[in-house]
Design an enzyme around this catalytic site. Structure first.
Site, PDB file in Angstrom:
ATOM      1  N   THR A  42      11.576   3.435 -40.126  1.00 28.39           N
ATOM      2  CA  THR A  42      10.786   4.279 -41.025  1.00 28.39           C
ATOM      3  C   THR A  42      11.141   5.748 -40.865  1.00 28.39           C
ATOM      4  OG1 THR A  42       8.957   2.710 -40.824  1.00 28.39           O
ATOM      5  CG2 THR A  42       8.431   4.887 -41.703  1.00 28.39           C
TER       6      THR A  42
ATOM      7  N   TYR B 255       2.789  -3.159 -49.445  1.00 25.79           N
ATOM      8  CA  TYR B 255       2.357  -3.070 -50.845  1.00 25.79           C
ATOM      9  C   TYR B 255       1.776  -4.380 -51.363  1.00 25.79           C
ATOM     10  CZ  TYR B 255       2.166  -1.664 -55.748  1.00 25.79           C
ATOM     11  OH  TYR B 255       1.724  -1.380 -57.012  1.00 25.79           O
TER      12      TYR B 255
ATOM     13  N   TYR C  94       7.240  -5.749 -36.782  1.00 24.51           N
ATOM     14  CA  TYR C  94       6.725  -4.378 -36.819  1.00 24.51           C
ATOM     15  C   TYR C  94       5.406  -4.361 -37.578  1.00 24.51           C
ATOM     16  CZ  TYR C  94       6.852   0.732 -37.725  1.00 24.51           C
ATOM     17  OH  TYR C  94       6.572   2.071 -37.807  1.00 24.51           O
TER      18      TYR C  94
ATOM     19  N   ARG D 206       0.935   2.048 -43.085  1.00 22.89           N
ATOM     20  CA  ARG D 206       1.989   2.113 -44.103  1.00 22.89           C
ATOM     21  C   ARG D 206       2.043   0.856 -44.973  1.00 22.89           C
ATOM     22  NH1 ARG D 206       5.705   6.239 -43.741  1.00 22.89           N
ATOM     23  NH2 ARG D 206       5.682   7.482 -41.829  1.00 22.89           N
TER      24      ARG D 206
ATOM     25  N   LYS E 148       6.465  -4.483 -32.372  1.00 21.23           N
ATOM     26  CA  LYS E 148       6.205  -3.046 -32.332  1.00 21.23           C
ATOM     27  C   LYS E 148       4.827  -2.865 -32.945  1.00 21.23           C
ATOM     28  CE  LYS E 148       7.635   1.485 -34.052  1.00 21.23           C
ATOM     29  NZ  LYS E 148       8.529   2.235 -34.985  1.00 21.23           N
TER      30      LYS E 148
ATOM     31  N   ILE F 241       8.593   2.299 -28.930  1.00 24.34           N
ATOM     32  CA  ILE F 241       9.603   2.799 -29.864  1.00 24.34           C
ATOM     33  C   ILE F 241       9.018   4.087 -30.416  1.00 24.34           C
ATOM     34  CG2 ILE F 241      10.848   2.427 -32.026  1.00 24.34           C
ATOM     35  CD1 ILE F 241      10.892  -0.561 -31.346  1.00 24.34           C
TER      36      ILE F 241
END
Length: 293
Positions: free
Chosen positions: A46, A109, A135, A140, A164, A206
């Site tokens: 990202t 989304y 992830y 997001r 993550k 991370i």
């Protein structure tokens, strides 16, 4: 998966004023990580503004990082999206020789159910023999991966080896650590709670801030993994003010501003993201001056 225990950094993509990828700055950034003791590099995540890069740019970025790294650190590549078929095809058509694992974001989304998330990662896992780092970043994606879902994935697929975890929820992270298989790695995706997550049994982080304040942040995680709590928290509180600041006006605008002040790259960023304002830039400069002294 010892290669992904410790501090990984989600590399930015530097841009020139013209908008082109700045490959010289990217090389400088990679060398800066290696020279200051980070444990592994994450490519096309990202923070790399991955969604604004063309296919040709992504290939060029990967090639530059591989060349600059020269096999000195393990590499993880980001391949994810909200169309499962496309993600599977990308994985199958990508040369993964230089990478120890794939970081794959939960579909965004679409807002799938937990069963949809499970089926998505089932398809991803079956598309490759490479280890997969799931992830989870609800801020997001619009959906959270539940503890039960990640535990189920960890048990059902040998190559789903880590998560993550970037929900910013320390309780959820602790439950993932508690209920997942012993060899499964829970990696922090949130710089501010990376230390308590690691002390609770996590596998490190991370990081975004880690690519600017490399040595101290990496040492903090090493202390945590070794159980040296006091030393770890001393570094955490030294670094912590910068974490709030770099995310205040969006990522990677903040970290690029900080890296610019370290003379690693310029601040240029692609729309719809914009650079930080002068007030925040001045505060980052003041922090860095105090930090370095």
């Amino acid at each position: 998966m010892q290669e992904i225990i410790g501090t990984g950094v989600a590399l930015i993509t530097p841009f020139e004023e013209s908008g082109c990828v700045d490959h010289a700055a990217l090389t400088k950034l990679v060398n800066f990580q290696v020279d200051n003791g980070v444990d592994y590099l994450v490519v096309l995540g990202t923070t790399a503004e991955n969604v604004t890069l063309s296919t040709e740019e992504k290939e060029a970025v990967v090639a530059t990082i591989i060349k600059a790294n020269d096999k000195r650190l393990p590499l993880v590549i980001g391949i994810g999206g909200n169309d499962t078929r496309v993600v599977v095809e990308q994985i199958k058509n990508t040369d993964l020789t230089e990478f120890v694992a794939i970081l794959s974001v939960s579909p965004y989304y679409n807002r799938p159910t937990q069963e949809g998330i499970y089926e998505h990662f089932k398809a991803v896992a079956q598309a490759t023999d490479k280890p997969i780092i799931v992830y989870n970043v609800p801020g997001r994606t619009g959906s959270n991966i539940a503890v039960n879902t990640i535990v189920r994935l960890a048990h059902d697929f040998e190559n789903i080896v880590a998560i993550k975890e970037a929900a910013g929820d320390i309780v959820q992270a602790m439950k993932m650590i508690q209920y997942s298989p012993q060899e499964f790695l829970v990696i922090s995706g949130d710089d501010m709670i990376a230390l308590p997550m690691t002390l609770a049994g996590g596998a490190g982080v991370i990081s975004v801030i880690g690519q600017a304040l490399v040595q101290d942040f990496s040492d903090m995680i090493r202390y945590a993994l070794n159980g040296d709590v006091q030393e770890a928290y001393e570094l955490h509180y030294k670094v912590a003010p910068s974490i709030d600041m770099i995310f205040e006006q969006g990522n990677p605008a903040g970290i690029k501003a900080l890296l610019s002040q370290l003379d690693i790259c310029e601040e240029h960023i692609r729309l719809p993201l914009v650079p930080i304002d002068d007030d925040l830039r001045d505060r980052l400069k003041s922090f860095l001056e105090t930090y370095e002294n």
